[in-house]
Design an enzyme around this catalytic site. Structure first.
Site, PDB file in Angstrom:
ATOM      1  N   CYS A 243       0.657  -1.202   0.091  1.00  0.00           N
ATOM      2  CA  CYS A 243       0.088   0.028  -0.038  1.00  0.00           C
ATOM      3  C   CYS A 243       0.725   1.378  -0.056  1.00  0.00           C
ATOM      4  O   CYS A 243       2.096   1.238   0.624  1.00  0.00           O
ATOM      5  CB  CYS A 243      -1.090   0.143   1.178  1.00  0.00           C
TER       6      CYS A 243
ATOM      7  N   ARG B 139       3.316  -0.132  -5.058  1.00  0.00           N
ATOM      8  CA  ARG B 139       3.475  -0.572  -3.683  1.00  0.00           C
ATOM      9  C   ARG B 139       1.926  -1.262  -3.800  1.00  0.00           C
ATOM     10  O   ARG B 139       1.725  -2.105  -2.723  1.00  0.00           O
ATOM     11  CB  ARG B 139       3.336   0.492  -2.788  1.00  0.00           C
TER      12      ARG B 139
ATOM     13  N   TRP C  63      -2.949  -2.670  -1.562  1.00  0.00           N
ATOM     14  CA  TRP C  63      -2.589  -4.000  -1.701  1.00  0.00           C
ATOM     15  C   TRP C  63      -3.352  -4.744  -0.626  1.00  0.00           C
ATOM     16  O   TRP C  63      -3.020  -4.618   0.544  1.00  0.00           O
ATOM     17  CB  TRP C  63      -1.129  -4.129  -2.013  1.00  0.00           C
TER      18      TRP C  63
ATOM     19  N   ASN D 152      -0.691   2.160   5.780  1.00  0.00           N
ATOM     20  CA  ASN D 152       0.195   0.937   4.969  1.00  0.00           C
ATOM     21  C   ASN D 152       0.315   0.039   6.241  1.00  0.00           C
ATOM     22  O   ASN D 152       1.360   0.707   6.989  1.00  0.00           O
ATOM     23  CB  ASN D 152       1.168   1.666   4.409  1.00  0.00           C
ATOM     24  N   GLY D 153       0.138  -1.039   6.054  1.00  0.00           N
ATOM     25  CA  GLY D 153       0.587  -1.979   7.251  1.00  0.00           C
ATOM     26  C   GLY D 153      -0.418  -2.922   7.485  1.00  0.00           C
ATOM     27  O   GLY D 153      -1.616  -3.032   6.953  1.00  0.00           O
TER      28      GLY D 153
ATOM     29  N   GLU E  89      15.678 -17.711 -11.025  1.00  0.00           N
ATOM     30  CA  GLU E  89      15.517 -16.013 -11.262  1.00  0.00           C
ATOM     31  C   GLU E  89      14.511 -15.861 -12.788  1.00  0.00           C
ATOM     32  O   GLU E  89      13.712 -15.208 -12.704  1.00  0.00           O
ATOM     33  CB  GLU E  89      16.445 -15.148 -11.363  1.00  0.00           C
TER      34      GLU E  89
ATOM     35  N   LYS F 114      10.836 -14.438 -13.157  1.00  0.00           N
ATOM     36  CA  LYS F 114      10.471 -13.490 -13.825  1.00  0.00           C
ATOM     37  C   LYS F 114       9.157 -13.774 -14.840  1.00  0.00           C
ATOM     38  O   LYS F 114       8.307 -12.764 -14.916  1.00  0.00           O
ATOM     39  CB  LYS F 114      11.492 -13.061 -14.652  1.00  0.00           C
TER      40      LYS F 114
ATOM     41  N   GLU G  33       5.894 -14.111 -12.670  1.00  0.00           N
ATOM     42  CA  GLU G  33       5.476 -12.851 -12.006  1.00  0.00           C
ATOM     43  C   GLU G  33       4.551 -12.001 -13.016  1.00  0.00           C
ATOM     44  O   GLU G  33       3.902 -11.453 -12.670  1.00  0.00           O
ATOM     45  CB  GLU G  33       6.303 -12.243 -11.025  1.00  0.00           C
TER      46      GLU G  33
ATOM     47  N   HIS H 120      16.038 -37.016 -11.620  1.00  0.00           N
ATOM     48  CA  HIS H 120      15.378 -37.476 -10.523  1.00  0.00           C
ATOM     49  C   HIS H 120      14.084 -37.252 -10.061  1.00  0.00           C
ATOM     50  O   HIS H 120      13.503 -37.272  -8.965  1.00  0.00           O
ATOM     51  CB  HIS H 120      16.372 -36.985  -9.385  1.00  0.00           C
TER      52      HIS H 120
ATOM     53  N   LYS I 119       5.535  -3.949  -5.091  1.00  0.00           N
ATOM     54  CA  LYS I 119       6.846  -3.997  -5.094  1.00  0.00           C
ATOM     55  C   LYS I 119       7.567  -3.930  -3.742  1.00  0.00           C
ATOM     56  O   LYS I 119       8.665  -4.700  -3.846  1.00  0.00           O
ATOM     57  CB  LYS I 119       7.300  -2.701  -5.836  1.00  0.00           C
TER      58      LYS I 119
HETATM   59  C1  F6R Z   1      10.612 -10.266  -7.929  1.00  0.00           C
HETATM   60  C2  F6R Z   1      10.877  -9.512  -6.911  1.00  0.00           C
HETATM   61  C3  F6R Z   1      10.358 -10.052  -5.525  1.00  0.00           C
HETATM   62  C4  F6R Z   1      11.316  -9.242  -4.540  1.00  0.00           C
HETATM   63  C5  F6R Z   1      11.149  -9.678  -3.032  1.00  0.00           C
HETATM   64  C6  F6R Z   1      11.999  -9.203  -2.144  1.00  0.00           C
HETATM   65  O1  F6R Z   1      10.831  -9.635  -9.147  1.00  0.00           O
HETATM   66  O2  F6R Z   1      10.849  -8.330  -6.938  1.00  0.00           O
HETATM   67  O3  F6R Z   1      10.650 -11.448  -5.330  1.00  0.00           O
HETATM   68  O4  F6R Z   1      12.789  -9.484  -4.855  1.00  0.00           O
HETATM   69  O5  F6R Z   1       9.611  -9.131  -2.775  1.00  0.00           O
HETATM   70  O6  F6R Z   1      11.872  -7.845  -2.155  1.00  0.00           O
HETATM   71  P1  F6R Z   1      13.146  -6.782  -1.553  1.00  0.00           P
HETATM   72  O7  F6R Z   1      14.382  -7.020  -2.209  1.00  0.00           O
HETATM   73  O8  F6R Z   1      12.741  -5.408  -1.746  1.00  0.00           O
HETATM   74  O9  F6R Z   1      13.315  -7.143  -0.077  1.00  0.00           O
END
Ligand code: F6R
Length: 640
Positions: free
Chosen positions: A2, A27, A74, A100-101, A513, A517, A520, A536, A635
């Site tokens: 949020c 956010r 969010w 936010n929280g 990774e 990507k 998501e 396996h 994010k």
């Molecule tokens: C994936 C992504 C998330 C963050 C995760 C941790 O693209 O962005 O998996 O890596 O939420 O976020 P941070 O690095 O801000 O702790």
């Protein structure tokens, strides 16, 4: 999660708040809302879905109100419906709150308030806050009347700030709030407890927000509140207090980065722009931490991370705590710290670690990795580590290090030492350039430790340093030559349902990774797997419908990966190789090759991740999806 914003000054608040929310949409973007005060009344407008829905609703209201608060959500408690959107009001409609929280004790508070006659209209935890404020005001009023009846001396009125400070002391959890009240049309009260809140200083106008991008087009003079602090914003200025009521003296600071970074600059999506910024941010890391004069044979370390020598001097074990993409970067960090510096290293999901921490050993260094610096799971795990160290020597307590892209964030305040990853602000929800710079931080840390401990030869050190210096140009070349091919290739996979990514050794985390990507942003199911483990079990998944991306970089596991790729091909899988264009072997094995530059195997994750970012990006864009704001994500994950 949020985003919250607030404005008080002389201009119409709505447009400023909306523009601020746009910058915070990363956010959360389930719903949004604004509350302003004009002519002694609060006007609250909310809309489900993205911000443009709220913008459309607001277009019908032409409000000059110079004070207001806003929110982009969010969902945690309650579905993403308009009735759950913030701001939330008390029953009189005179108090509005954005949060936010999470208020963890909201159930008890709600029960208590309901018993006192308060009516709730949402499923959220936040709604208890305006009701609690209203309840405190009612109590103050009642006490005053009783005192009058007794003809005792008039008790002092509690100020808006005092009432909000009573309320925050009753809230449990991690939260940042902004509150307005129609009876105090010249004040916004904000409070912070383990969720970010920053105040912006203009000329006769003041702002607050969950993050600085919402402020930079107005001001770069900012003040971050600390946990347990409240502030009163009026058109005259800002006063900061502790939750216990003590007035605090704090000085704002000037933000170092430019508002241009939060624009798309001709790219359709922030993610695409951020992929293209990778040569520049790798260069920025090299400039920040590598001695440009250093030559092979120089006895001093080529790296200066500005960390005290005693932080790592006799470290025997390293624990790394992180989530998501940062966890993947940490896995590569583990590889480097073990293989270069010879230090046993464990990487844990922060969200798991808190409930099953490893025994604390002497001479342990704990590293927290979080690009945002605000991930609640990571902060909570690090907080627990700090508590476990309390009572030990100062040296041991200081053996904690944060790696973050946001030096003003919570982790930076919390950790005694920090490595800044210098990626500049990242807006796309999918981490790209911040991942690559986290890797750079680990290269520098591992090489510096290896140099200190003499676990690396001078020749090898020089070789890696030369390779690191060449990376920005290699990435630039790749982007220039290969992007169009990756885009064209992506067209073939827009309807694919499952993908497998394979890697081994230092490129196994890159397989994870690449899969993350794709998942998501394109919503295609994808799994990253160590190539040698396919046989396996997971090899049973393969058939002609499941493309397999294999990362095959010349080095210790090259032949092995090629064999694993052959095994997949024998099960009809379509093979995409992330490999340098070398010879016939690759051409025969792979149906498609994403030709990456031939770099030292140890540095290869920095180049192998880029085609995978681009592949995910182009598939998602081709599918017409919202690349920068994928569904259900945010994010900055500030809930546990
Ligand atoms: C994936 C992504 C998330 C963050 C995760 C941790 O693209 O962005 O998996 O890596 O939420 O976020 P941070 O690095 O801000 O702790």
């Amino acid at each position: 999660m949020c985003g919250i914003v607030g404005y008080i000054g002389t201009q119409a608040a709505s447009e400023i708040l909306l523009a601020g929310l746009e910058k915070l949409e990363y956010r959360g973007y389930d719903s949004a809302g604004l509350a302003t005060i004009s002519e002694g009344q609060i006007t609250c407008v909310r809309a489900k879905g993205k911000l443009h829905n709220l913008r459309e609703k607001l277009a019908e209201i032409d409000s000059p109100a110079p004070i207001g608060i806003g929110h982009t959500r969010w969902a945690t408690h309650g579905k993403p419906e308009e009735y759950n959107a913030h701001p939330h009001l008390d029953n009189s409609g005179r108090i509005a709150v954005v949060q936010n929280g999470i208020v963890e004790n909201y159930r008890d508070l709600r029960k208590e308030l309901k018993a006192k006659g308060h009516k709730f209209v949402s499923d959220t935890d936040t709604e208890v806050i305006p009701h609690l404020i209203a309840e405190f005001f009612a109590e103050v009023k009642k006490e005053k009347e009783e005192e009058k009846e007794k003809k005792a001396e008039k008790i002092a009125d509690l100020s808006f700030l005092e009432v909000v400070s009573q309320v925050v002391n009753r809230l449990e959890g991690a939260f940042a709030i902004a509150v307005i009240c129609a009876d105090f049309p010249d004040e916004i009260i904000v409070a912070r407890q383990q969720a970010p809140l920053v105040i912006g200083f203009g000329a006769g106008e003041f702002f607050c927000a969950s993050d600085t991008p919402a402020l930079v087009s107005h001001t770069r003079t900012v003040l971050s509140l600390e946990n347990g602090e409240l502030a009163r914003l009026t058109p005259m200025g800002v006063e900061v207090y502790s939750f216990t009521g003590e007035r605090l003296k704090k000085s704002p600071r000037i933000l170092g980065w430019s508002p241009v970074l939060v624009e798309k600059q001709g790219f359709k999506h922030f993610m695409h722009k951020e992929i293209y910024e990778q040569p520049a941010v790798v260069r920025a890391c090299l400039e920040a931490y590598l001695d440009s004069e250093w030559q092979p044979g120089n006895p001093h370390s080529p790296i200066n991370l500005n960390l005290p020598k005693e932080l790592c001097a006799d470290v025997e074990q390293i624990s790394i705590l992180a989530c998501g993409t940062s966890w993947h970067a940490s896995l590569i960090g583990k590889y480097l710290l073990e293989q270069l510096a010879n230090i046993p290293t464990a990487v844990q999901y922060a969200s798991e670690y808190r409930y099953a921490p490893a025994p604390l050993t002497a001479n342990n260094l704990t590293i927290g990795v979080t690009q945002s610096g605000e991930t609640a799971d990571t902060l909570a795990a690090l907080g627990m580590e700090q508590q476990r160290r309390a009572g030990f020597t100062d040296k041991f307590r200081a053996r904690m290090l944060g790696i973050t892209n946001r030096t003003e964030s919570s982790i930076a305040h919390m950790m005694p030492h920090v490595i800044n990853t210098h990626a500049g602000i990242e807006i796309g929800v999918a981490a790209t350039k911040t991942f690559v710079t986290q890797l750079m931080a680990f290269y520098f840390l591992a090489l510096d430790l290896a140099h200190q401990r003499q676990t690396i030869s001078t020749e090898r050190l020089a070789e890696i340093i030369t390779g690191l210096r060449q990376l920005p140009a290699e990435i630039e070349k790749f982007l220039e030559i290969q992007e169009q091919y990756v885009e064209e290739l992506s067209h073939q996979f827009t309807d694919t349902q499952d993908f497998i990514f394979l890697g081994r050794g230092i490129n196994f985390p890159i397989a994870l990774e690449g899969a993350l990507k794709l998942k998501e942003i394109s919503y295609i199911h994808a799994e990253g797997y160590p190539a040698g483990e396919m046989k396996h079990g997971p090899i049973a998944l393969l058939d002609a419908k499941v493309p397999v991306v294999a990362i095959a970089m010349p080095g210790s596991v090259y032949e092995k990966v090629l064999s694993n790729a052959q095994e997949a091909k024998a099960r009809d899988a379509r093979l995409i190789g992330v490999t340098p264009k070398q010879g016939v072997a690759e051409a025969e094995i792979f149906d498609h090759v994403l030709p990456v530059p031939l770099v030292d195997e140890l540095l290869s994750p920095i180049v192998t991740v880029i085609p995978l970012q681009l592949l995910a990006y182009h598939i998602a864009a081709r599918r017409g999806l919202d690349v920068d704001q994928p569904r259900n994500l945010a994010k900055s994950v500030t809930v546990e």
